[in-house]
Design a protein around this motif. Structure first.
Motif, PDB file in Angstrom:
ATOM      1  N   VAL A  93       0.874  -1.174   0.000  1.00 16.55           N
ATOM      2  CA  VAL A  93       0.000   0.000   0.000  1.00 16.55           C
ATOM      3  C   VAL A  93       0.913   1.225   0.000  1.00 16.55           C
ATOM      4  CG1 VAL A  93      -1.813   1.276   1.177  1.00 16.55           C
ATOM      5  CG2 VAL A  93      -1.800  -1.229   1.240  1.00 16.55           C
ATOM      6  N   TYR A  94       0.689   2.125  -0.914  1.00 18.24           N
ATOM      7  CA  TYR A  94       1.515   3.314  -1.068  1.00 18.24           C
ATOM      8  C   TYR A  94       0.796   4.526  -0.489  1.00 18.24           C
ATOM      9  CZ  TYR A  94       4.878   0.832  -3.949  1.00 18.24           C
ATOM     10  OH  TYR A  94       5.855  -0.040  -4.384  1.00 18.24           O
ATOM     11  N   TYR A  95       1.552   5.300   0.280  1.00 21.83           N
ATOM     12  CA  TYR A  95       1.034   6.489   0.948  1.00 21.83           C
ATOM     13  C   TYR A  95       1.910   7.688   0.619  1.00 21.83           C
ATOM     14  CZ  TYR A  95      -1.080   2.980   4.085  1.00 21.83           C
ATOM     15  OH  TYR A  95      -1.768   1.909   4.613  1.00 21.83           O
ATOM     16  N   CYS A  96       1.327   8.863   0.723  1.00 22.30           N
ATOM     17  CA  CYS A  96       2.123  10.081   0.636  1.00 22.30           C
ATOM     18  C   CYS A  96       2.025  10.819   1.974  1.00 22.30           C
ATOM     19  CB  CYS A  96       1.656  10.978  -0.490  1.00 22.30           C
ATOM     20  SG  CYS A  96       0.018  11.658  -0.260  1.00 22.30           S
ATOM     21  N   ASN A  97       3.006  11.650   2.230  1.00 19.05           N
ATOM     22  CA  ASN A  97       3.023  12.503   3.409  1.00 19.05           C
ATOM     23  C   ASN A  97       4.195  13.450   3.255  1.00 19.05           C
ATOM     24  OD1 ASN A  97       2.670  13.548   6.095  1.00 19.05           O
ATOM     25  ND2 ASN A  97       1.808  11.564   6.676  1.00 19.05           N
ATOM     26  N   THR A  98       4.308  14.372   4.158  1.00 16.85           N
ATOM     27  CA  THR A  98       5.502  15.199   4.184  1.00 16.85           C
ATOM     28  C   THR A  98       6.672  14.338   4.661  1.00 16.85           C
ATOM     29  OG1 THR A  98       4.986  15.908   6.415  1.00 16.85           O
ATOM     30  CG2 THR A  98       4.212  17.302   4.613  1.00 16.85           C
ATOM     31  N   LEU A  99       7.878  14.826   4.445  1.00 19.74           N
ATOM     32  CA  LEU A  99       9.042  14.034   4.840  1.00 19.74           C
ATOM     33  C   LEU A  99       9.083  13.821   6.343  1.00 19.74           C
ATOM     34  CD1 LEU A  99      11.500  12.613   3.662  1.00 19.74           C
ATOM     35  CD2 LEU A  99      12.806  14.725   4.020  1.00 19.74           C
ATOM     36  N   ASP A 100       8.547  14.770   7.098  1.00 22.41           N
ATOM     37  CA  ASP A 100       8.520  14.598   8.555  1.00 22.41           C
ATOM     38  C   ASP A 100       7.206  14.002   9.039  1.00 22.41           C
ATOM     39  OD1 ASP A 100       7.881  18.104   9.516  1.00 22.41           O
ATOM     40  OD2 ASP A 100       6.818  16.717   8.197  1.00 22.41           O
ATOM     41  N   LYS A 101       6.411  13.519   8.092  1.00 26.45           N
ATOM     42  CA  LYS A 101       5.165  12.795   8.393  1.00 26.45           C
ATOM     43  C   LYS A 101       4.238  13.612   9.292  1.00 26.45           C
ATOM     44  CE  LYS A 101       7.953   8.606   8.271  1.00 26.45           C
ATOM     45  NZ  LYS A 101       8.480   7.468   9.048  1.00 26.45           N
ATOM     46  N   SER A 102       4.092  14.882   8.973  1.00 21.83           N
ATOM     47  CA  SER A 102       3.345  15.777   9.854  1.00 21.83           C
ATOM     48  C   SER A 102       1.867  15.876   9.523  1.00 21.83           C
ATOM     49  CB  SER A 102       3.971  17.179   9.790  1.00 21.83           C
ATOM     50  OG  SER A 102       3.912  17.674   8.463  1.00 21.83           O
ATOM     51  N   VAL A 103       1.452  15.240   8.432  1.00 25.49           N
ATOM     52  CA  VAL A 103       0.050  15.315   8.027  1.00 25.49           C
ATOM     53  C   VAL A 103      -0.631  13.982   8.351  1.00 25.49           C
ATOM     54  CG1 VAL A 103      -1.494  15.744   6.081  1.00 25.49           C
ATOM     55  CG2 VAL A 103       0.738  16.883   6.175  1.00 25.49           C
ATOM     56  N   THR A 104      -1.909  14.055   8.652  1.00 19.00           N
ATOM     57  CA  THR A 104      -2.665  12.832   8.905  1.00 19.00           C
ATOM     58  C   THR A 104      -2.597  11.919   7.670  1.00 19.00           C
ATOM     59  OG1 THR A 104      -4.175  14.020  10.355  1.00 19.00           O
ATOM     60  CG2 THR A 104      -4.923  11.898   9.492  1.00 19.00           C
ATOM     61  N   TRP A 105      -2.303  10.663   7.905  1.00 17.74           N
ATOM     62  CA  TRP A 105      -2.168   9.726   6.793  1.00 17.74           C
ATOM     63  C   TRP A 105      -3.499   9.535   6.065  1.00 17.74           C
ATOM     64  CZ3 TRP A 105       2.531   8.036   5.308  1.00 17.74           C
ATOM     65  CH2 TRP A 105       3.574   8.087   6.230  1.00 17.74           C
ATOM     66  N   GLY A 106      -3.412   9.356   4.760  1.00 18.58           N
ATOM     67  CA  GLY A 106      -4.580   9.006   3.982  1.00 18.58           C
ATOM     68  C   GLY A 106      -4.793   7.504   3.992  1.00 18.58           C
ATOM     69  N   GLN A 107      -5.689   7.048   3.124  1.00 20.94           N
ATOM     70  CA  GLN A 107      -6.011   5.622   3.050  1.00 20.94           C
ATOM     71  C   GLN A 107      -4.973   4.828   2.280  1.00 20.94           C
ATOM     72  OE1 GLN A 107      -8.765   4.077   4.598  1.00 20.94           O
ATOM     73  NE2 GLN A 107      -8.706   6.065   5.611  1.00 20.94           N
ATOM     74  N   GLY A 108      -4.200   5.510   1.476  1.00 17.66           N
ATOM     75  CA  GLY A 108      -3.222   4.813   0.658  1.00 17.66           C
ATOM     76  C   GLY A 108      -3.860   4.225  -0.585  1.00 17.66           C
ATOM     77  N   THR A 109      -3.017   3.712  -1.478  1.00 17.64           N
ATOM     78  CA  THR A 109      -3.493   3.062  -2.685  1.00 17.64           C
ATOM     79  C   THR A 109      -2.717   1.760  -2.870  1.00 17.64           C
ATOM     80  OG1 THR A 109      -3.953   3.370  -5.058  1.00 17.64           O
ATOM     81  CG2 THR A 109      -1.924   4.362  -4.221  1.00 17.64           C
ATOM     82  N   GLN A 110      -3.438   0.687  -3.129  1.00 19.86           N
ATOM     83  CA  GLN A 110      -2.838  -0.643  -3.196  1.00 19.86           C
ATOM     84  C   GLN A 110      -2.180  -0.869  -4.557  1.00 19.86           C
ATOM     85  OE1 GLN A 110      -2.805  -3.418  -0.858  1.00 19.86           O
ATOM     86  NE2 GLN A 110      -1.347  -4.183  -2.390  1.00 19.86           N
ATOM     87  N   VAL A 111      -0.940  -1.304  -4.511  1.00 21.51           N
ATOM     88  CA  VAL A 111      -0.211  -1.705  -5.719  1.00 21.51           C
ATOM     89  C   VAL A 111       0.116  -3.180  -5.579  1.00 21.51           C
ATOM     90  CG1 VAL A 111       1.920  -1.447  -7.034  1.00 21.51           C
ATOM     91  CG2 VAL A 111       0.741   0.580  -6.161  1.00 21.51           C
ATOM     92  N   THR A 112      -0.318  -3.964  -6.545  1.00 19.33           N
ATOM     93  CA  THR A 112      -0.043  -5.396  -6.537  1.00 19.33           C
ATOM     94  C   THR A 112       0.639  -5.766  -7.847  1.00 19.33           C
ATOM     95  OG1 THR A 112      -2.000  -5.810  -5.190  1.00 19.33           O
ATOM     96  CG2 THR A 112      -1.010  -7.701  -6.302  1.00 19.33           C
TER      97      THR A 112
END
Length: 115
Positions: A93-112
């Motif tokens: 599952v791939y997620y985005c965030n700031t480098l310091d992970k300061s934002v609430t995580w999203g749901q992500g997107t599944q890569v298979t």
């Protein structure tokens, strides 16, 4: 407020382009930040994949160098990850965030990636 998309099922050697939009973030907040992609495979810790600074300087984990490309569109408050030459070990599952992970995580997107 982070919405990832673009994942899916692909054969080894294939490509995908992931997107991440910071929906409710104002542009003046988004633009100066260093943004990153992370991934989490089943049973493993979430790990860093790539980052891009406000001036476009990029960094990649050794496992994806030469295959993945991170980019950003500040006007759209969107982060991208072009993934080429996908391997089964990229499945996560791939997620985005700031480098310091300061934002609430999203749901992500599944890569298979199938072999």
């Amino acid at each position: 407020q982070l919405v990832e998309s673009g994942g899916g099922l692909v054969q080894a050697g294939g490509s995908l382009r992931l997107s991440c939009r910071a929906q409710r973030m104002i542009l003046s907040t988004f633009s100066p930040l260093t943004w990153a992609w992370y991934r989490q495979a089943p049973g493993k810790e979430r790990e860093f994949v790539a980052s891009i600074g406000s001036r476009g300087v990029t960094d990649y984990t050794e496992f994806v160098k030469g295959r993945f490309t991170i980019s950003r569109d500040n006007g759209k408050k969107t982060l991208y990850l072009q993934m080429n030459g996908l391997k089964p070990e990229d499945t996560a599952v791939y997620y985005c965030n700031t480098l310091d992970k300061s934002v609430t995580w999203g749901q992500g997107t599944q890569v298979t990636v199938s072999s």
